[in-house]
Design a protein around this motif. Structure first.
Motif, PDB file in Angstrom:
ATOM      1  N   ARG A 187      41.358  34.665  38.971  1.00 35.97           N
ATOM      2  CA  ARG A 187      40.154  33.878  38.673  1.00 35.97           C
ATOM      3  C   ARG A 187      39.110  34.740  37.973  1.00 35.97           C
ATOM      4  NH1 ARG A 187      39.705  32.036  43.424  1.00 35.97           N
ATOM      5  NH2 ARG A 187      38.089  33.427  44.234  1.00 35.97           N
ATOM      6  N   ALA A 188      38.973  35.976  38.445  1.00 34.10           N
ATOM      7  CA  ALA A 188      38.005  36.886  37.828  1.00 34.10           C
ATOM      8  C   ALA A 188      38.381  37.187  36.385  1.00 34.10           C
ATOM      9  CB  ALA A 188      37.925  38.184  38.635  1.00 34.10           C
ATOM     10  N   ILE A 189      39.659  37.425  36.132  1.00 35.08           N
ATOM     11  CA  ILE A 189      40.114  37.735  34.772  1.00 35.08           C
ATOM     12  C   ILE A 189      39.917  36.533  33.862  1.00 35.08           C
ATOM     13  CG2 ILE A 189      42.143  38.311  33.380  1.00 35.08           C
ATOM     14  CD1 ILE A 189      43.173  39.848  35.903  1.00 35.08           C
ATOM     15  N   SER A 190      40.184  35.357  34.391  1.00 33.44           N
ATOM     16  CA  SER A 190      40.049  34.140  33.581  1.00 33.44           C
ATOM     17  C   SER A 190      38.597  33.827  33.257  1.00 33.44           C
ATOM     18  CB  SER A 190      40.683  32.962  34.324  1.00 33.44           C
ATOM     19  OG  SER A 190      40.468  31.754  33.637  1.00 33.44           O
ATOM     20  N   ALA A 191      37.713  34.001  34.244  1.00 39.37           N
ATOM     21  CA  ALA A 191      36.311  33.613  34.063  1.00 39.37           C
ATOM     22  C   ALA A 191      35.445  34.719  33.493  1.00 39.37           C
ATOM     23  CB  ALA A 191      35.724  33.146  35.402  1.00 39.37           C
ATOM     24  N   GLY A 192      35.852  35.973  33.701  1.00 37.27           N
ATOM     25  CA  GLY A 192      34.989  37.084  33.332  1.00 37.27           C
ATOM     26  C   GLY A 192      35.037  37.418  31.856  1.00 37.27           C
ATOM     27  N   PRO A 193      33.979  38.044  31.344  1.00 36.64           N
ATOM     28  CA  PRO A 193      33.983  38.532  29.961  1.00 36.64           C
ATOM     29  C   PRO A 193      35.084  39.566  29.782  1.00 36.64           C
ATOM     30  CG  PRO A 193      31.779  38.597  30.924  1.00 36.64           C
ATOM     31  CD  PRO A 193      32.729  38.336  32.034  1.00 36.64           C
ATOM     32  N   ASN A 194      35.729  39.543  28.647  1.00 41.29           N
ATOM     33  CA  ASN A 194      36.942  40.338  28.455  1.00 41.29           C
ATOM     34  C   ASN A 194      36.737  41.823  28.696  1.00 41.29           C
ATOM     35  OD1 ASN A 194      39.707  40.611  27.686  1.00 41.29           O
ATOM     36  ND2 ASN A 194      39.028  41.396  25.715  1.00 41.29           N
ATOM     37  N   ARG A 195      35.601  42.394  28.265  1.00 33.07           N
ATOM     38  CA  ARG A 195      35.402  43.838  28.341  1.00 33.07           C
ATOM     39  C   ARG A 195      34.494  44.270  29.493  1.00 33.07           C
ATOM     40  NH1 ARG A 195      34.459  45.415  21.937  1.00 33.07           N
ATOM     41  NH2 ARG A 195      36.466  44.646  21.180  1.00 33.07           N
ATOM     42  N   ALA A 196      34.092  43.347  30.324  1.00 31.77           N
ATOM     43  CA  ALA A 196      33.164  43.692  31.398  1.00 31.77           C
ATOM     44  C   ALA A 196      33.852  44.570  32.448  1.00 31.77           C
ATOM     45  CB  ALA A 196      32.631  42.426  32.060  1.00 31.77           C
ATOM     46  N   PRO A 197      33.106  45.485  33.084  1.00 35.54           N
ATOM     47  CA  PRO A 197      33.707  46.399  34.063  1.00 35.54           C
ATOM     48  C   PRO A 197      34.449  45.698  35.191  1.00 35.54           C
ATOM     49  CG  PRO A 197      31.486  47.109  33.514  1.00 35.54           C
ATOM     50  CD  PRO A 197      31.688  45.789  32.855  1.00 35.54           C
ATOM     51  N   PHE A 198      33.847  44.667  35.777  1.00 38.02           N
ATOM     52  CA  PHE A 198      34.511  44.013  36.904  1.00 38.02           C
ATOM     53  C   PHE A 198      35.707  43.172  36.453  1.00 38.02           C
ATOM     54  CE2 PHE A 198      30.849  45.133  39.543  1.00 38.02           C
ATOM     55  CZ  PHE A 198      31.503  45.447  40.721  1.00 38.02           C
ATOM     56  N   THR A 199      35.714  42.737  35.203  1.00 37.64           N
ATOM     57  CA  THR A 199      36.906  42.059  34.683  1.00 37.64           C
ATOM     58  C   THR A 199      38.053  43.052  34.589  1.00 37.64           C
ATOM     59  OG1 THR A 199      35.462  40.629  33.366  1.00 37.64           O
ATOM     60  CG2 THR A 199      37.800  40.604  32.840  1.00 37.64           C
ATOM     61  N   ASN A 200      37.771  44.240  34.076  1.00 33.19           N
ATOM     62  CA  ASN A 200      38.804  45.267  33.994  1.00 33.19           C
ATOM     63  C   ASN A 200      39.237  45.740  35.375  1.00 33.19           C
ATOM     64  OD1 ASN A 200      39.265  45.489  31.193  1.00 33.19           O
ATOM     65  ND2 ASN A 200      37.358  46.630  30.937  1.00 33.19           N
ATOM     66  N   LEU A 201      38.294  45.816  36.297  1.00 33.42           N
ATOM     67  CA  LEU A 201      38.649  46.202  37.659  1.00 33.42           C
ATOM     68  C   LEU A 201      39.566  45.155  38.286  1.00 33.42           C
ATOM     69  CD1 LEU A 201      38.315  48.240  39.913  1.00 33.42           C
ATOM     70  CD2 LEU A 201      36.243  47.032  40.631  1.00 33.42           C
ATOM     71  N   ALA A 202      39.318  43.879  37.989  1.00 33.74           N
ATOM     72  CA  ALA A 202      40.200  42.823  38.490  1.00 33.74           C
ATOM     73  C   ALA A 202      41.609  43.000  37.939  1.00 33.74           C
ATOM     74  CB  ALA A 202      39.646  41.452  38.098  1.00 33.74           C
ATOM     75  N   ARG A 203      41.720  43.427  36.684  1.00 32.08           N
ATOM     76  CA  ARG A 203      43.044  43.675  36.099  1.00 32.08           C
ATOM     77  C   ARG A 203      43.764  44.798  36.843  1.00 32.08           C
ATOM     78  NH1 ARG A 203      39.939  42.984  30.734  1.00 32.08           N
ATOM     79  NH2 ARG A 203      40.631  40.926  30.018  1.00 32.08           N
ATOM     80  N   VAL A 204      43.036  45.874  37.106  1.00 30.71           N
ATOM     81  CA  VAL A 204      43.613  47.013  37.810  1.00 30.71           C
ATOM     82  C   VAL A 204      44.066  46.607  39.214  1.00 30.71           C
ATOM     83  CG1 VAL A 204      43.058  49.251  38.836  1.00 30.71           C
ATOM     84  CG2 VAL A 204      42.365  48.759  36.487  1.00 30.71           C
ATOM     85  N   LEU A 205      43.200  45.898  39.925  1.00 33.01           N
ATOM     86  CA  LEU A 205      43.533  45.520  41.301  1.00 33.01           C
ATOM     87  C   LEU A 205      44.613  44.456  41.362  1.00 33.01           C
ATOM     88  CD1 LEU A 205      39.935  45.555  42.822  1.00 33.01           C
ATOM     89  CD2 LEU A 205      41.790  47.151  43.311  1.00 33.01           C
TER      90      LEU A 205
END
Length: 824
Positions: free
Chosen positions: A567-585
């Protein structure tokens, strides 16, 4: 329903009785039902609103459908005796005749009736004399059974006659659905929601604008605007008493006003009372605000026309009002203050307002507005280094990194020795610096500003939130991060700011999860409000979703974690830190599940994770660690180990350290795993402590020191069990699981937690159709307990456990307990 036709020639403008309902009007059943409910139950009903709000139209529709008998009187501005005689005539259902207009005559006529009578007095503001001291005054003071009076009129009903509306402009306004029906009727494709916002559902304005839009002619549109201008000036404002009309013309210089602001701008001491009157008249709506402060928002169309009327009637008045508004708003609503200063040509004052409030504006979602205002300033003002620096930060928060860097370089090239520029630069670096060490170094002077008494509480709240965000990136202690967040919330609450506390709350849940305080994190997560959208959210990304996913991940609820991260990856801005953190996690969650399909899908997201350090976050090490975890999950030890070892070349963040140590421990490189955990930078988080103790326990097992291994397992459980941090125990390798199984026989404080972890199976077990009870039995089959002992532990019979056991064997495709363990 019967509408009495009374000879009203001497006193009425409409001798033919009630107006005829036009065939093109839409039906309003909800409003009609409300009118019927009020009128049938109450002896007196007041319908009051300015001209054009459809009072008469609504009452005609009601009268046409009502089962009650209705007499309709349209009152003209004549003398008291004419109104009183018309009332008697309406009740007696006879032509107007001479004689006294007395209450006795009405009582006698009502006594001869078999059903109630409703008398509608349209344009009732003209019956003021009768309402105050005539026949109507007596009927208002002592209503008569069987008689219902309906007063329909303008604002004068409330002011001069003292009648409080039962139905006001807000109820008479068109709803969005009704505007859509009207638009469909004239063939218009107008945005009904936008038109409703513009007009507040004011019927006459809606019809005029729909007509103009349907014709789509510039000349028609201009004429419509002229008609609205004339209507507001000559009808709406003319219907108001002099003080209220003057108040509206002055107060509409601002789109939104509080009673205090309206009092400052208009210099009227009864601003709060006037605003409530404006709300009832449909000129404004009341919206909620923090700290219980009422805020009134003018209908955009009304405000625009009133400003034009003011400029037309008193050309110099607008500038005076704007300066008053700007001065009053510079701290609470700085963007509006700056806009007012710009409107009167004072660009220097506008720039000072922005320089005083820029950080708070950026953090609360107004980066776009700050940039637009910076562009709107004259070049002589906007080219100063302070404004260039502020615009650089705004562009950074907006996600425009290249433009931000160019503006920052321009500001630095023209750097001023002005102390105010230096203070702004200290804060700006926390947004513009990428290097972790450089960012940590920049945080120290910024922290000093937090205790600067010259800063307003609003500014201090913004600084505290920025410092907390910096602490989270550079890996400061959890306590320091939580302290900064507490300061941000406390300072923001002083000024009634709701945005900064909301963002601080989300960041706190994330920090609590990493600290291992999962119980507290779960409680606070449940109390989070819906996330708002703004430039700060676009900058940092979906904090709430990542926090929710992290809590679920550490709790061993991998499906819930996966949903939150996706959900975070889908809703978040592509380059935002927490979007990338969601990808990692998400990758970490997939690796923990052991599901190769999940791993392959999650791996695709790593392509978007930066390959360089950005905003102080060591993304390259995180990428390496996650790649190693996925290779380990796939059983590719030869590829997993080099990836994990490459990550140990630099200090690791807690996320990377746990992932790297997991790879190295599972491949027998225990000293390297402990080295990776020991090199962790940042806070002493619970996940690192648990992983360290479990790794040391495995090392003790290898050296055949069982007691020491059990002691270390106990210490790991002491951290994890109270917070239900299940993940490290549900995903443990065989040697460690064997230690956990033997630990059950020793007893202790955390036996039930450990038993639950052993019973929790990877998702593949559930996917094979094992029920919850079967998964629980399978967990006990991993231990050295006999079938009878398992039955005793579960409170089941021996035969029931045997039945579950046979079902497990069948579903797993095995024939023995040993094979079941291998399959699981």
């Amino acid at each position: 329903m019967t509408v009495a036709a009374v000879d009203t020639a001497r006193w009425s403008r409409a001798a033919e009785g009630p107006p005829t309902r036009a065939s093109h009007l839409i039906e309003r059943p909800t409003l009609v039902a409300e009118l019927e409910r009020i009128i049938s139950r109450e002896p007196v009903t007041v319908v009051a609103a300015p001209s054009g709000w459809g009072k008469t139209v609504a009452l005609v529709e009601w009268a046409t459908l009502s089962p009650l008998e209705v007499a309709w009187l349209t009152v003209a501005p004549l003398d008291e005796e004419s109104v009183d005689l018309a009332l008697v005539s309406a009740v007696e259902q006879s032509s107007l005749r001479s004689g006294p207009a007395t209450r006795d005559r009405i009582e006698l006529a009502l006594a001869q009736r078999t059903s109630p009578l409703v008398i509608v007095l349209d344009d009732a503001q003209h019956a003021e004399a009768s309402i105050r001291s005539g026949l109507l005054a007596g009927l208002l003071a002592q209503p008569l059974p069987g008689l219902h009076l309906v007063f329909a009129g303008t604002a004068a009903l409330e002011l001069t006659a003292g009648l409080t509306p039962d139905v006001d402009a807000g109820r008479l306004a068109f709803a969005v659905e009704e505007i859509e029906a009207l638009a469909s009727g004239v063939g218009s494709a107008v945005d009904a929601k936008a038109l409703h916002h513009e007009t507040g559902g004011w019927p006459v304005a809606v019809r005029l604008l729909l007509s103009a839009e349907a014709n789509r002619q510039d000349a028609r549109a201009r004429r419509t605007n002229e008609l609205m201008h004339e209507y507001v000036r000559d009808v709406v404002l003319a219907d108001l008493d002099r003080d209220l009309a003057a108040f509206v013309l002055d107060a509409t210089i601002c789109d939104e006003v509080t009673p205090r602001l309206a009092g400052v701008v208009t210099e009227q001491v009864h601003a709060a009372t006037q605003l409530e009157r404006c709300r009832r008249l449909g000129l404004a709506e009341r919206v909620d605000a923090g700290a219980g402060t009422p805020v009134y928002r003018w209908r955009p169309l009304i405000a625009r026309q009133c400003r034009e009327v003011l400029a037309e009637q008193r050309p110099g008045r607008s500038a005076v009002l704007r300066r008053r508004a700007a001065t009053a708003l510079r701290e609470s609503r700085p963007l509006e203050a700056a806009a007012h200063f710009l409107a009167v040509g004072d660009a220097e004052a506008a720039a000072r307002v922005i320089q005083d409030s820029w950080l708070w504006l950026l953090l609360t979602g107004s980066a776009d507005a700050v940039e637009r205002l910076g562009v709107a300033l004259p070049t002589s003002v906007a080219s100063g280094p302070a404004l260039q620096l502020i615009r650089a930060c705004a562009r950074e928060v907006m996600g425009e990194r290249r433009a931000a860097r160019e503006l920052f370089e321009t500001a630095e090239a023209a750097a001023s020795t002005d102390p105010s520029y230096r203070r702004q630069r200290e804060l700006a670096l926390l947004l513009l610096v990428d290097g972790r060490e450089e960012l940590a170094e920049a945080a120290a002077p910024a922290r000093m500003q937090l205790h600067d008494d010259r800063r307003s509480p609003r500014e201090q709240a913004a600084i505290a939130l920025l410092i907390a965000w910096t602490e989270a990136r550079v890996g400061a202690s959890i306590d320091a991060l939580l302290t900064a967040l507490a300061v941000a919330e406390r300072k923001a609450e002083v000024v009634g700011d709701e945005e900064i506390p909301r963002m601080a709350h989300e960041l706190r849940v994330y920090a609590l999860a990493w600290a291992g305080r999962l119980t507290e994190a779960r409680v606070q997560l449940a109390s989070l409000s819906a996330e708002a959208s703004g430039s700060w959210e676009r900058y940092v990304g979906p904090t709430r979703d990542v926090a929710e996913g992290l809590v679920a991940h550490l709790s061993g609820d991998l499906p819930a974690a996966r949903r939150a991260f996706r959900r975070a990856i889908s809703a978040g801005p592509n380059r935002a830190p927490f979007t990338n953190l969601a990808r990692v996690l998400l990758v970490a969650t997939a690796a923990a599940s052991g599901d190769l399909r999940q791993c392959r899908r999650a791996a695709l997201h790593l392509r978007f994770v930066p390959r360089v350090e950005v905003q102080g976050i060591a993304w390259p090490a995180l990428r390496q660690a996650m790649l190693g975890s996925m290779e380990l999950a796939a059983g590719e030890f030869a590829r997993a180990v080099p990836l994990a070892q490459a990550g140990t070349e630099a200090p690791l963040t807690p996320i990377a350290a746990v992932a790297v140590a997991g790879v190295l421990r599972r491949t027998g490189r225990l000293d390297e795993a402990l080295g990776a955990l020991a090199s962790t930078t940042g806070p002493d988080v619970a996940a690192v402590r648990v992983e360290t103790r479990l790794t040391m326990a495995v090392r003790e097992l290898r050296q055949e020191r069982a007691d020491a291994a059990h002691a270390l397992l106990d210490r790991a459980l002491a951290v994890a069990a109270p917070e239900r941090m299940s993940l490290p125990f549900t995903t443990a390798e065989p040697r460690l699981r064997e230690l956990m199984e033997r630990h059950l026989d020793r007893g202790g404080l955390h036996v039930e937690f450990l038993r639950g972890c052993l019973g929790a199976q990877p998702e593949e077990a559930a996917a094979r159709g094992l029920s919850r009870r079967e998964q629980e039995v399978l967990g006990y089959l991993r231990t050295h307990l006999t079938t009878t002992e398992i039955a005793s532990r579960l409170g089941l019979s021996h035969n029931t456990v045997k039945t579950h056991q046979s079902h497990i064997y069948r579903k797993l495709g095995v024939t023995s307990r040993r094979e079941a363990m291998r399959s699981a």
